[in-house]
Design a protein around this motif. Structure first.
Motif, PDB file in Angstrom:
ATOM      1  N   LEU A  43       0.842  -1.192   0.000  1.00  0.00           N
ATOM      2  CA  LEU A  43       0.000   0.000   0.000  1.00  0.00           C
ATOM      3  C   LEU A  43       0.878   1.243   0.000  1.00  0.00           C
ATOM      4  CD1 LEU A  43      -2.573  -1.157   2.678  1.00  0.00           C
ATOM      5  CD2 LEU A  43      -3.144  -0.531   0.332  1.00  0.00           C
ATOM      6  N   MET A  44       0.473   2.266  -0.747  1.00  0.00           N
ATOM      7  CA  MET A  44       1.241   3.507  -0.803  1.00  0.00           C
ATOM      8  C   MET A  44       1.060   4.284   0.494  1.00  0.00           C
ATOM      9  SD  MET A  44       1.305   6.483  -3.691  1.00  0.00           S
ATOM     10  CE  MET A  44      -0.014   7.507  -3.117  1.00  0.00           C
ATOM     11  N   ALA A  45       2.156   4.753   1.072  1.00  0.00           N
ATOM     12  CA  ALA A  45       2.125   5.541   2.304  1.00  0.00           C
ATOM     13  C   ALA A  45       1.875   7.008   1.977  1.00  0.00           C
ATOM     14  CB  ALA A  45       3.448   5.386   3.053  1.00  0.00           C
ATOM     15  N   THR A  46       1.143   7.678   2.867  1.00  0.00           N
ATOM     16  CA  THR A  46       0.843   9.097   2.673  1.00  0.00           C
ATOM     17  C   THR A  46       1.082   9.871   3.969  1.00  0.00           C
ATOM     18  OG1 THR A  46      -1.484   9.009   3.365  1.00  0.00           O
ATOM     19  CG2 THR A  46      -1.012   8.474   1.048  1.00  0.00           C
ATOM     20  N   ASN A  47       0.982  11.177   3.861  1.00  0.00           N
ATOM     21  CA  ASN A  47       1.165  12.026   5.044  1.00  0.00           C
ATOM     22  C   ASN A  47       0.026  11.881   6.046  1.00  0.00           C
ATOM     23  OD1 ASN A  47      -0.694  13.409   3.347  1.00  0.00           O
ATOM     24  ND2 ASN A  47      -0.132  15.354   4.258  1.00  0.00           N
ATOM     25  N   LYS A  48      -0.996  11.120   5.712  1.00  0.00           N
ATOM     26  CA  LYS A  48      -2.102  10.850   6.648  1.00  0.00           C
ATOM     27  C   LYS A  48      -1.789   9.656   7.552  1.00  0.00           C
ATOM     28  CE  LYS A  48      -4.773  14.058   4.995  1.00  0.00           C
ATOM     29  NZ  LYS A  48      -5.154  15.226   5.733  1.00  0.00           N
ATOM     30  N   ASP A  49      -0.683   8.938   7.278  1.00  0.00           N
ATOM     31  CA  ASP A  49      -0.285   7.809   8.112  1.00  0.00           C
ATOM     32  C   ASP A  49       0.413   8.341   9.362  1.00  0.00           C
ATOM     33  OD1 ASP A  49      -1.140   5.433   6.626  1.00  0.00           O
ATOM     34  OD2 ASP A  49       0.178   6.225   5.069  1.00  0.00           O
ATOM     35  N   ILE A  50      -0.400   8.694  10.336  1.00  0.00           N
ATOM     36  CA  ILE A  50       0.121   9.250  11.588  1.00  0.00           C
ATOM     37  C   ILE A  50      -0.385   8.406  12.751  1.00  0.00           C
ATOM     38  CG2 ILE A  50       0.428  11.588  10.691  1.00  0.00           C
ATOM     39  CD1 ILE A  50      -2.201  12.354  11.998  1.00  0.00           C
ATOM     40  N   GLY A  51       0.077   8.720  13.936  1.00  0.00           N
ATOM     41  CA  GLY A  51      -0.274   7.940  15.113  1.00  0.00           C
ATOM     42  C   GLY A  51       0.682   6.767  15.257  1.00  0.00           C
ATOM     43  N   GLN A  52       0.173   5.644  15.705  1.00  0.00           N
ATOM     44  CA  GLN A  52       0.992   4.440  15.852  1.00  0.00           C
ATOM     45  C   GLN A  52       0.879   3.642  14.562  1.00  0.00           C
ATOM     46  OE1 GLN A  52      -0.519   2.773  19.549  1.00  0.00           O
ATOM     47  NE2 GLN A  52       1.169   3.736  20.631  1.00  0.00           N
ATOM     48  N   THR A  53       1.735   3.964  13.625  1.00  0.00           N
ATOM     49  CA  THR A  53       1.641   3.400  12.286  1.00  0.00           C
ATOM     50  C   THR A  53       2.856   2.555  11.909  1.00  0.00           C
ATOM     51  OG1 THR A  53       1.132   3.979   9.996  1.00  0.00           O
ATOM     52  CG2 THR A  53       2.534   5.505  11.210  1.00  0.00           C
ATOM     53  N   PHE A  54       3.391   1.838  12.895  1.00  0.00           N
ATOM     54  CA  PHE A  54       4.535   0.958  12.655  1.00  0.00           C
ATOM     55  C   PHE A  54       4.226  -0.440  13.167  1.00  0.00           C
ATOM     56  CE2 PHE A  54       6.355   5.127  12.315  1.00  0.00           C
ATOM     57  CZ  PHE A  54       7.295   4.994  11.306  1.00  0.00           C
ATOM     58  N   GLU A  55       4.966  -1.426  12.687  1.00  0.00           N
ATOM     59  CA  GLU A  55       4.712  -2.815  13.072  1.00  0.00           C
ATOM     60  C   GLU A  55       4.901  -3.043  14.564  1.00  0.00           C
ATOM     61  OE1 GLU A  55       6.963  -5.472  10.575  1.00  0.00           O
ATOM     62  OE2 GLU A  55       5.761  -4.978   8.813  1.00  0.00           O
ATOM     63  N   LYS A  56       6.037  -2.616  15.114  1.00  0.00           N
ATOM     64  CA  LYS A  56       6.330  -2.820  16.537  1.00  0.00           C
ATOM     65  C   LYS A  56       6.033  -1.571  17.368  1.00  0.00           C
ATOM     66  CE  LYS A  56      10.069  -5.955  15.345  1.00  0.00           C
ATOM     67  NZ  LYS A  56      11.520  -6.077  15.250  1.00  0.00           N
ATOM     68  N   ASN A  57       5.920  -0.436  16.699  1.00  0.00           N
ATOM     69  CA  ASN A  57       5.716   0.868  17.346  1.00  0.00           C
ATOM     70  C   ASN A  57       6.784   1.198  18.379  1.00  0.00           C
ATOM     71  OD1 ASN A  57       3.506   2.186  16.057  1.00  0.00           O
ATOM     72  ND2 ASN A  57       2.211   0.567  16.867  1.00  0.00           N
ATOM     73  N   THR A  58       8.028   0.858  18.051  1.00  0.00           N
ATOM     74  CA  THR A  58       9.151   1.238  18.914  1.00  0.00           C
ATOM     75  C   THR A  58      10.444   1.284  18.105  1.00  0.00           C
ATOM     76  OG1 THR A  58      10.335   0.803  20.967  1.00  0.00           O
ATOM     77  CG2 THR A  58       9.666  -1.126  19.679  1.00  0.00           C
ATOM     78  N   PHE A  59      11.308   2.212  18.474  1.00  0.00           N
ATOM     79  CA  PHE A  59      12.658   2.285  17.920  1.00  0.00           C
ATOM     80  C   PHE A  59      13.675   1.887  18.992  1.00  0.00           C
ATOM     81  CE2 PHE A  59      10.612   5.574  15.094  1.00  0.00           C
ATOM     82  CZ  PHE A  59      10.683   4.830  13.936  1.00  0.00           C
ATOM     83  N   GLY A  60      13.238   1.129  19.987  1.00  0.00           N
ATOM     84  CA  GLY A  60      14.119   0.716  21.075  1.00  0.00           C
ATOM     85  C   GLY A  60      14.135   1.760  22.181  1.00  0.00           C
ATOM     86  N   PRO A  61      15.200   1.803  22.995  1.00  0.00           N
ATOM     87  CA  PRO A  61      15.298   2.809  24.057  1.00  0.00           C
ATOM     88  C   PRO A  61      15.371   4.223  23.467  1.00  0.00           C
ATOM     89  CG  PRO A  61      16.964   1.091  24.312  1.00  0.00           C
ATOM     90  CD  PRO A  61      16.320   0.878  22.989  1.00  0.00           C
ATOM     91  N   CYS A  62      14.611   5.144  24.065  1.00  0.00           N
ATOM     92  CA  CYS A  62      14.571   6.535  23.572  1.00  0.00           C
ATOM     93  C   CYS A  62      15.571   7.393  24.344  1.00  0.00           C
ATOM     94  CB  CYS A  62      13.166   7.096  23.729  1.00  0.00           C
ATOM     95  SG  CYS A  62      13.012   8.819  23.214  1.00  0.00           S
ATOM     96  N   LYS A  63      16.571   7.921  23.662  1.00  0.00           N
ATOM     97  CA  LYS A  63      17.599   8.747  24.302  1.00  0.00           C
ATOM     98  C   LYS A  63      17.060  10.093  24.794  1.00  0.00           C
ATOM     99  CE  LYS A  63      21.252   6.556  21.721  1.00  0.00           C
ATOM    100  NZ  LYS A  63      22.028   6.595  20.509  1.00  0.00           N
ATOM    101  N   GLN A  64      15.839  10.416  24.439  1.00  0.00           N
ATOM    102  CA  GLN A  64      15.198  11.642  24.918  1.00  0.00           C
ATOM    103  C   GLN A  64      14.471  11.410  26.245  1.00  0.00           C
ATOM    104  OE1 GLN A  64      16.726  14.038  23.253  1.00  0.00           O
ATOM    105  NE2 GLN A  64      14.842  15.144  22.788  1.00  0.00           N
ATOM    106  N   GLN A  65      14.451  10.149  26.716  1.00  0.00           N
ATOM    107  CA  GLN A  65      13.743   9.821  27.952  1.00  0.00           C
ATOM    108  C   GLN A  65      14.633   9.015  28.898  1.00  0.00           C
ATOM    109  OE1 GLN A  65       9.379   8.864  27.399  1.00  0.00           O
ATOM    110  NE2 GLN A  65      10.194   8.155  25.432  1.00  0.00           N
ATOM    111  N   PRO A  66      15.641   9.669  29.511  1.00  0.00           N
ATOM    112  CA  PRO A  66      16.526   8.937  30.429  1.00  0.00           C
ATOM    113  C   PRO A  66      15.812   8.541  31.722  1.00  0.00           C
ATOM    114  CG  PRO A  66      17.091  11.267  30.371  1.00  0.00           C
ATOM    115  CD  PRO A  66      16.007  11.062  29.358  1.00  0.00           C
TER     116      PRO A  66
END
Length: 164
Positions: A43-66
């Protein structure tokens, strides 16, 4: 847009504050497919794909949240907007504009454009047309078990027979 690819479901993205990639999942439309002859996966992705729009919905530990004792809280992807999309394509189904491989996403924790697309998700699929145009010497060196000259002749005969 020359030499830039449209983004589709399965595109790999990465946040500059995380340490693991995640794959984009298109949830806002079900009709427009790219790089998918069967119309079942990409499916073609668009700028309307917002919110939790990923398979795992994580990029691992967030360095912005120690965390106080060391380490980081886990990332919980929440896309609020996309930038760098292609505004000359608008889908009827969701009114979205096509994402390009250099589009970026904003997360409320990471800030503007903190999420990048590292792989657009499209995969080349050779077809008979490419096989007919392929250089015989090069293809025989790459795959000596197949006689591409004979294949081309057989394909040309099929085309000729269908035209008659």
């Amino acid at each position: 847009m020359a030499d830039k690819h449209l983004v589709c479901q399965g595109a790999t993205c990465q946040c500059k504050y995380g340490n693991a990639p995640d794959k984009l999942k298109v949830k806002t439309q079900k009709k427009t497919f790219i790089n998918d002859p069967d119309g079942s996966e990409k499916l073609m992705a668009t700028n309307k794909d917002i919110g939790q729009t990923f398979e795992k919905n994580t990029f691992g530990p967030c360095k912005q949240q120690p965390l106080p004792g060391g380490g980081y809280k886990p990332c919980q992807i929440q896309v609020t907007q996309w930038s760098g999309f292609y505004d000359k394509i608008t889908l009827d189904e969701n009114g979205g504009k096509a994402l390009l491989e250099y589009s970026k996403a904003t997360c409320p924790i990471g800030g503007p454009d903190c999420i990048s697309i590292t792989d657009h998700g499209q995969k080349p699929k050779p077809a008979q047309q490419q096989a007919r145009k392929a250089d015989k010497t090069a293809t025989n060196q790459l795959n000596p078990a197949v006689d591409t000259g004979a294949f081309k002749i057989a394909q040309e005969q099929k085309v000729t027979n269908h035209a008659e």
